[in-house]
Structures are given as C-alpha cells and as structure tokens.
Design an enzyme around this catalytic site. Structure first.
Site, PDB file in Angstrom:
ATOM      1  N   TYR A  52       0.856  -1.082  -0.127  1.00 42.52           N
ATOM      2  CA  TYR A  52       0.105   0.078  -0.087  1.00 42.52           C
ATOM      3  C   TYR A  52       0.644   1.339  -0.062  1.00 42.52           C
ATOM      4  O   TYR A  52       1.815   1.327   0.702  1.00 42.52           O
ATOM      5  CB  TYR A  52      -0.904   0.037   1.327  1.00 42.52           C
ATOM      6  N   GLU A  54      -0.761   4.672  -0.066  1.00 42.01           N
ATOM      7  CA  GLU A  54      -1.931   5.719  -0.307  1.00 42.01           C
ATOM      8  C   GLU A  54      -0.882   7.029   0.093  1.00 42.01           C
ATOM      9  O   GLU A  54      -0.270   6.915   1.097  1.00 42.01           O
ATOM     10  CB  GLU A  54      -2.933   5.440   0.799  1.00 42.01           C
ATOM     11  N   ASP A 198      -9.134  14.706 -23.855  1.00 45.36           N
ATOM     12  CA  ASP A 198      -9.089  13.278 -23.548  1.00 45.36           C
ATOM     13  C   ASP A 198      -8.518  12.412 -24.711  1.00 45.36           C
ATOM     14  O   ASP A 198      -8.970  12.238 -25.798  1.00 45.36           O
ATOM     15  CB  ASP A 198     -10.456  12.508 -23.225  1.00 45.36           C
ATOM     16  N   THR A 224      -5.756   7.188 -21.229  1.00 52.12           N
ATOM     17  CA  THR A 224      -5.123   5.923 -20.879  1.00 52.12           C
ATOM     18  C   THR A 224      -3.655   5.568 -21.275  1.00 52.12           C
ATOM     19  O   THR A 224      -2.965   6.599 -22.134  1.00 52.12           O
ATOM     20  CB  THR A 224      -5.849   4.645 -21.639  1.00 52.12           C
ATOM     21  N   LYS A 227      -3.251   2.279 -24.974  1.00 54.76           N
ATOM     22  CA  LYS A 227      -3.692   2.379 -26.223  1.00 54.76           C
ATOM     23  C   LYS A 227      -2.496   2.398 -27.161  1.00 54.76           C
ATOM     24  O   LYS A 227      -1.581   1.829 -26.942  1.00 54.76           O
ATOM     25  CB  LYS A 227      -4.830   3.247 -26.526  1.00 54.76           C
ATOM     26  N   ARG A 233      -1.985  -1.374 -18.829  1.00 54.97           N
ATOM     27  CA  ARG A 233      -3.689  -1.069 -18.591  1.00 54.97           C
ATOM     28  C   ARG A 233      -3.571   0.109 -17.587  1.00 54.97           C
ATOM     29  O   ARG A 233      -3.204  -0.306 -16.596  1.00 54.97           O
ATOM     30  CB  ARG A 233      -4.475  -1.953 -18.338  1.00 54.97           C
TER      31      ARG A 233
HETATM   32  C1  LIG Z   1     -10.499   4.145 -23.962  1.00 59.68           C
HETATM   33  C2  LIG Z   1     -11.130   5.700 -23.829  1.00 59.68           C
HETATM   34  C3  LIG Z   1     -11.259   5.815 -22.421  1.00 59.68           C
HETATM   35  C4  LIG Z   1     -11.511   4.990 -21.210  1.00 59.68           C
HETATM   36  O1  LIG Z   1     -10.555   4.103 -21.115  1.00 59.68           O
HETATM   37  P1  LIG Z   1     -10.811   2.656 -19.870  1.00 59.68           P
HETATM   38  O2  LIG Z   1      -9.417   2.540 -19.430  1.00 59.68           O
HETATM   39  O3  LIG Z   1     -11.397   1.524 -20.690  1.00 59.68           O
HETATM   40  O4  LIG Z   1     -11.589   3.196 -18.778  1.00 59.68           O
HETATM   41  C5  LIG Z   1     -11.845   7.020 -22.103  1.00 59.68           C
HETATM   42  N1  LIG Z   1     -11.992   7.924 -23.208  1.00 59.68           N
HETATM   43  C6  LIG Z   1     -11.706   7.567 -24.291  1.00 59.68           C
HETATM   44  C7  LIG Z   1     -11.730   8.700 -25.740  1.00 59.68           C
HETATM   45  C8  LIG Z   1     -11.236   6.574 -24.712  1.00 59.68           C
HETATM   46  O5  LIG Z   1     -11.151   6.064 -26.124  1.00 59.68           O
END
Ligand SMILES: *Cc1c(COP(=O)(O)O)cnc(C)c1O
Length: 415
Positions: A52, A54, A198, A224, A227, A233
């Site tokens: 942990y 935190e 985002d 994220t 990707k 992840r």
């Molecule tokens: C993939 C994605 C997310 C969320 O990702 P998770 O890790 O699956 O929760 C948020 N915004 C956009 C634009 C995405 O393509």
C-alpha cells in the site's frame, strides 16, 4: 509462495497459454489495443504489487514506502518531460477513472458538460446517460458536420454558446482526423468553460509529436496508457501547476485509495520507452500504415468516413457492402483478423449491430509490419467481406495467409 503459475494453477496457466497463442496467430486490428513490451509486463508482474502506498511521493499514509516514493516520482518526472507539462498524476487505474477524477476536481454535481456523442465517436464517460457522467452532471453534446463527418468548429461554437457548459471535452474513440485543440481553447474561452482533452486513443501519437499536443491549450488532459502509448492498462492526468493540487486530491482521496504501484512501475517504463527515438518512428509508421490500409480498402470499393485518416484508425462505412459491422467483424474473426464493429455517423443500426468497422494499426505496427503488409491485409479484409459469407473455404484460406504473416512478424520473440 514459491510455486510458478504453472505449478500453482494449471487451469489459469492453460488459459494463458491459449491466449498467448491467440495473440501470436491473429492480426489485432483494434485501435485501442496494443502489445506491451516484455519490460512493461515484467514491471506489472513484480513485487511492487505487494504494498500500500496511499498518498503521494514523500507524503504517504503507510510506512515502508521509500522505494515507492522514488518509483512514483520517477514516473511523474518522465511523464512531465515526455508531454512537456508541469504536473502529472500517474495513479489513475483506468481512463474512465481519469475522466471521473477530472470532473470531480473541476465541477459540482449538476454542472453542464459538453462532448461529442458516443454515436459519432465520443466516449461513454463523456456524458452518456448510462454512466455516472450523464447522471451526476448535466450532459450535452455537439455533433459532427453532417456534410464532412468532421469536427466543424464554427458549428461547435454555436452549440456551445447555446448550452453554456462549465466543461467542454475534446477527445474521441473513433475519430480519424486531427483535432484542433487550439480552436477548442478559443471556443471554451468564449463561454468561460474549462477545456478537458481526453487523448486516450492518440496518446502515443501526441507523445511522439505525430499529432498536435493539447497541453498548451487544455486545462486538464486525461489519457489511458495502454492504447497507442503501448504501456500497461492504466491512465494518467496531465495539467499545469494551477490545477495540480485539485487534481491530486480528486484522485486520492477523492475517488481512489491505494495506487497500483506495480502498474505505476510499468508506466515509468513505458514513458522511458516513449522517449526513445524508435518510438517516434513507431508512431509515424502507425499513421503511414493506417493510410496504406485505407488506400487498400478504397481500392476494393470500401467507403471511409471522412475519406481517409490522419491517425491510427479508420472508420469504414459498410452500407454499400450490404453487411453489418457485427457480421463483417464476425467473418474477419473467423479468418484470424480481430476488429471492432463501430457505429458510423448517422448510423441507422443499433450499437449491437452497427454499419461500420473501426480497424487500426498500432498492433500490426508493433509487430514490425509496414505498407506492403497493410496492402495484403486490406485485400484479405475485402475478400472475407465480399466472399466470406457462408463460405468457410474462403475464411480458411485467408486464415492460413493470416497465420503465415503472423509467423513472419512475431510479437514476442521468446514467449
Ligand atoms: C478508451 C477510452 C477511455 C477509457 O478508458 P478505460 O481505460 O477503458 O476506462 C476514455 N476516453 C476515451 C476517448 C477512450 O477512447
């Protein structure tokens, strides 16, 4: 304690071996997926999972954190350097939680947020009524230009002026073109709204300067790490000092408790990998490959939404092929090519059926494939969709070709 996975749990081990074989022998065309490096995976499966931590570096609620402080600070420093930003929070478990934390930091319940609809390429967490984001906040949506299927900033400004949102979201899951974050800043300023970018999908492109960065324009950037960035992840939030404390408090203790330190270790590794010269070339090759795949599909009579791509994904409109996205993706999977079905702008079909597919090239590019291979893949996709219905021989033939290509471009050399 000392048994290997194979010794301790034969069932999970067997499933894992099957999954490894599946990854090796199929072409992964899902633009939100990738293959993490051996180094990233080693960090994820490490002793950092045992503790942990935190709090934040040098300010923890648990004892014994000296190496966790060093580790998380290293990840933060690498992230701020990579993205040219003052502050990074690397504790977010997922992209959805990054968005939740960003809203929680900047908004009050009931405030208005505005984003692109899911049906035209937005994300569920951008205000969809089936998520917290559409229930805790008053969600509104802007659309794409009905003529071009692109972002039309004049139109967005009009819609924003009407709604007067507190937060505007620029960031997409299925948009194949460059996003003009500077224009979004100007639009947000017109109504005094926060701008959140985002970049979950395009994070790797942004890190490699293969897509313009939102950092100078957005108040907060969420992403994220798994990707195009090709890390573990997980997720992160970037912002300048002005919002640093607000963001950190929103993440912990706001919406999360203990950070996943083994994942933060893997994020540190992936930020280092992303600073290496080869990564810049990798991201540029993703785009060239995607454009080559698009050309191959156009040559086979397919329709691409917006006519092509500037990034890592294509949105293929299948209406002229008289096949749904679901059926096309099923046929492709049977031939060893894994792709998402996807709604296209103005899609009449339900989200479970759809009229499109969304192929992308981050995974194939990670395997070392280039334009000639993209041309072959495009032709195989065409053959499967044109001739594959009720025709198992065609699917088998293509599957054999796919497997041959997979063998020529292995994912992991000694796994
Ligand atoms: C993939 C994605 C997310 C969320 O990702 P998770 O890790 O699956 O929760 C948020 N915004 C956009 C634009 C995405 O393509």
């Amino acid at each position: 304690m000392n048994r290997s996975l194979r010794q301790a749990d034969a069932q999970v081990y067997r499933i894992m071996q099957n999954e490894l074989e599946r990854q090796k022998m199929t072409l992964m065309l899902i633009p939100s997926e990738n293959y993490a490096s051996r180094a990233v995976m080693a960090a994820m499966g490490s002793v950092f999972t045992n503790k942990y931590a935190e709090g934040y570096p040098y300010n923890r609620y648990y004892h014994g954190c000296e190496f966790y402080d060093e580790l998380e600070q290293l990840a933060i420093d690498r992230a701020t350097e990579l993205f040219g930003v003052e502050h990074a929070n690397v504790q977010l478990h997922t992209g959805s939680q990054a968005n939740m934390a960003a809203y929680y930091a900047l908004l009050k319940p009931g405030d208005k947020i505005m984003a692109l609809t899911v049906a035209t390429g937005g994300h569920l967490t951008h205000g969809s009524p089936i998520t917290f984001s559409g229930q805790f906040y008053e969600s509104h949506f802007y659309g794409l230009d009905p003529e071009t299927d692109r972002l039309n900033y004049d139109l967005i400004l009009e819609q924003v002026k009407e709604v007067q949102p507190q937060l505007i979201i620029a960031g997409y899951s299925a948009y194949p073109r460059i996003v003009d974050f500077k224009r979004f800043r100007e639009i947000a300023d017109e109504v005094g709204a926060y701008l959140m970018a985002d970049i979950a999908h395009i994070c790797g492109l942004v890190a490699a300067e293969a897509h313009p960065t939102p950092v100078p324009y957005a108040d907060v950037v969420t992403s994220t790490t798994h990707k195009t960035l090709r890390g573990p992840r997980g997720a992160l939030i970037l912002c300048n000092e002005q919002y640093a404390e607000q963001i950190d408090r929103a993440v912990f203790p706001g919406i999360q408790a203990g950070p996943l330190m083994q994942i933060i270790a893997a994020k540190a590794v992936c930020f280092k990998e992303a600073q290496e010269f080869g990564f810049r070339e990798y991201q540029r090759q993703i785009i060239r490959n995607c454009q080559a795949l698009g050309q191959a599909l156009l040559a086979e009579g397919f329709t691409l939404v917006t006519g092509g791509t500037d990034n890592h994904l294509l949105l293929v409109d299948l209406r002229n092929k008289h096949i749904s996205g679901r059926e096309a993706a099923d046929l492709m999977e049977a031939a060893g090519m894994v792709v998402n079905k996807n709604l296209i702008p103005g899609d009449p079909g339900p989200a479970t059926e759809t009229s499109g597919i969304r192929p992308g090239t981050p995974g194939l590019t990670s395997r070392g494939m280039k334009e000639p291979e993209m041309k072959m893949v495009g032709q195989w996709i065409a053959r499967v969709i044109h001739e594959g219905r009720n025709n198992p021989e065609v699917l088998e033939e293509v599957r054999a070709q796919v497997q041959e290509l997979c063998e020529a471009f292995p994912i992991y050399e000694d796994l």
